[in-house]
Design a protein around this motif. Structure first.
Motif, PDB file in Angstrom:
ATOM      1  N   LYS B   8      27.609  34.737  44.179  1.00 32.06           N
ATOM      2  CA  LYS B   8      28.268  35.996  43.907  1.00 32.06           C
ATOM      3  C   LYS B   8      29.184  36.702  44.938  1.00 32.06           C
ATOM      4  N   GLU B  40      30.359  33.053  40.297  1.00 30.90           N
ATOM      5  CA  GLU B  40      29.959  33.157  39.014  1.00 30.90           C
ATOM      6  C   GLU B  40      30.054  34.709  38.539  1.00 30.90           C
ATOM      7  N   LYS B  41      29.802  35.331  39.627  1.00 31.49           N
ATOM      8  CA  LYS B  41      29.515  37.010  39.444  1.00 31.49           C
ATOM      9  C   LYS B  41      30.735  37.601  40.550  1.00 31.49           C
ATOM     10  N   THR B  73      31.414  36.842  35.245  1.00 31.64           N
ATOM     11  CA  THR B  73      30.922  37.953  35.186  1.00 31.64           C
ATOM     12  C   THR B  73      31.548  39.044  36.159  1.00 31.64           C
ATOM     13  N   GLU B  75      31.758  43.004  37.705  1.00 28.65           N
ATOM     14  CA  GLU B  75      31.032  44.049  37.280  1.00 28.65           C
ATOM     15  C   GLU B  75      31.730  45.115  38.381  1.00 28.65           C
TER      16      GLU B  75
END
Lengths: 253, 102
Positions: B8, B40-41, B73, B75
């Protein structure tokens, strides 16, 4: 050598353009190899005039002329920002926030919105090498000017093969939402700026671009083709400071 | 620099670009950074960001869609109400009239 230029008789766009036209003619006669100091006869408090003259002088400097300015540049709110240097823009925004907007928190978001739209326009359409940005205010009123020396609003329409009859029509289209872009989401930048200036701030929005000037007030929008040509765009906004915070999104399209 | 947490990454926009985010190029620069890191994030931290322009918001939303299409992903964290409102505004179809063309 000193070159003296006259300030406008008053702050109406016609007077400002006339004074800029006369000053530009004088500046064009200067020789590249001589040093000159450009002196405005009195310190003008008109941001549009000061910003346009600053842009003319900066343009000449970039062509290699040895020019400095007296008086007009003493207005500390005037900044010249090279469009290839992002850090310069950040510094100006920080200074503006510190000096002006910290005292007038109620207008911070709408002023940032206006500035953001104008800056985005310069970077996305104008192809200008620099921006002149100026802002001033007191407890009752404020004014804000952003000047570029790019391809102009009519030039941006033509560059995108969008049909316009003349420069005035281009300016009128730009504030009515006909974008120079082709994607559907665009087309609200200048209309929103005009709406905020005239409705939220009960003020005026003047746009000088190529051979025309548009004047928007709370009651009307008018445009005039000129016998003067500004290679670029100048947006000048004046308004009254509101007593209550402005709901920015209530004024946006 | 973004902080690395396993696969991340956190991208602190204020550190990267300052507190006033304008223009499409900043969003594009962010996209390129994320694509290079390929986490991935991706946590995109808006802490300290006072204002974003409509162009930045519009481009950022495109970047987000692109990253999600690449199975990342994304956020957002610490999004101020002003910034959030600008994202909503940028998403709203707002064309007022169609341009005439040659």
């Amino acid at each position: 050598m000193e070159l003296h230029i006259e300030r406008p008789a008053d702050t109406t766009p016609a007077s400002v353009i006339n004074a800029v036209q006369l000053a530009t003619k004088k500046i064009q006669t200067l020789r590249r190899e001589e040093e000159h100091i450009i002196v405005t006869k009195q310190q003008t408090d008109d941001l549009l005039f000061s910003s346009l003259i600053t842009a003319v002088v900066e343009q000449k400097r970039r062509e290699g002329y040895l020019l400095t300015m007296k008086n007009a540049n003493q207005l500390s709110s005037i900044s010249i920002i090279a469009t290839q240097k992002r850090s310069e823009m950040d510094e100006v925004i920080d200074r503006l926030t510190l000096v002006f907007l910290s005292k007038h928190n109620a207008i911070k978001n709408p002023i940032f919105y206006i500035l953001g739209e104008l800056i985005d326009n310069v970077f996305e359409h104008a192809r200008s090498t620099f921006i002149v940005m100026a802002c001033k205010g007191n407890d009752q009123t404020f004014s804000l000017t952003v000047v570029d020396v790019g391809i102009s609003i009519p030039g941006a329409y033509r560059a995108n093969a969008i049909k316009i009859e003349n420069d005035c029509q281009a300016l009128l289209q730009s504030v009515s939402g006909v974008s120079t872009k082709t994607v559907e989401e665009r087309g609200t930048g200048l209309p929103s700026v005009k709406r905020l200036a005239t409705a939220a701030f009960s003020g005026q929005c003047n746009i000088l671009s190529a051979g025309a000037i548009l004047q928007a007030t709370p009651k009307s929008v008018s445009c005039q083709n000129l016998d003067f040509f500004w290679q670029g765009t100048a947006v000048h906004i004046t308004g009254a400071l509101p007593t209550k915070p402005i709901d920015l999104y209530a004024f946006l399209g | 620099m973004p902080s690395l947490v396993k696969n991340k990454k956190i991208y602190r926009l204020q550190d990267l670009f300052g507190d006033f985010l304008w223009g499409r190029m900043l969003a594009i620069e962010l996209r390129d950074n994320i694509l290079k890191d390929a986490p991935e994030k991706a946590f995109i931290d808006f802490d300290g960001v006072d204002f974003i322009t409509r162009a930045f918001a519009d481009e950022f939303l495109k970047v987000r869609r692109l990253l999600e299409q690449k199975n990342m992903t994304v956020e957002l964290e610490h999004v101020a109400p002003m910034v959030s409102s600008m994202f909503t505004h940028a998403q709203t179809p707002t064309i007022l009239s169609k341009p005439g063309r040659h």
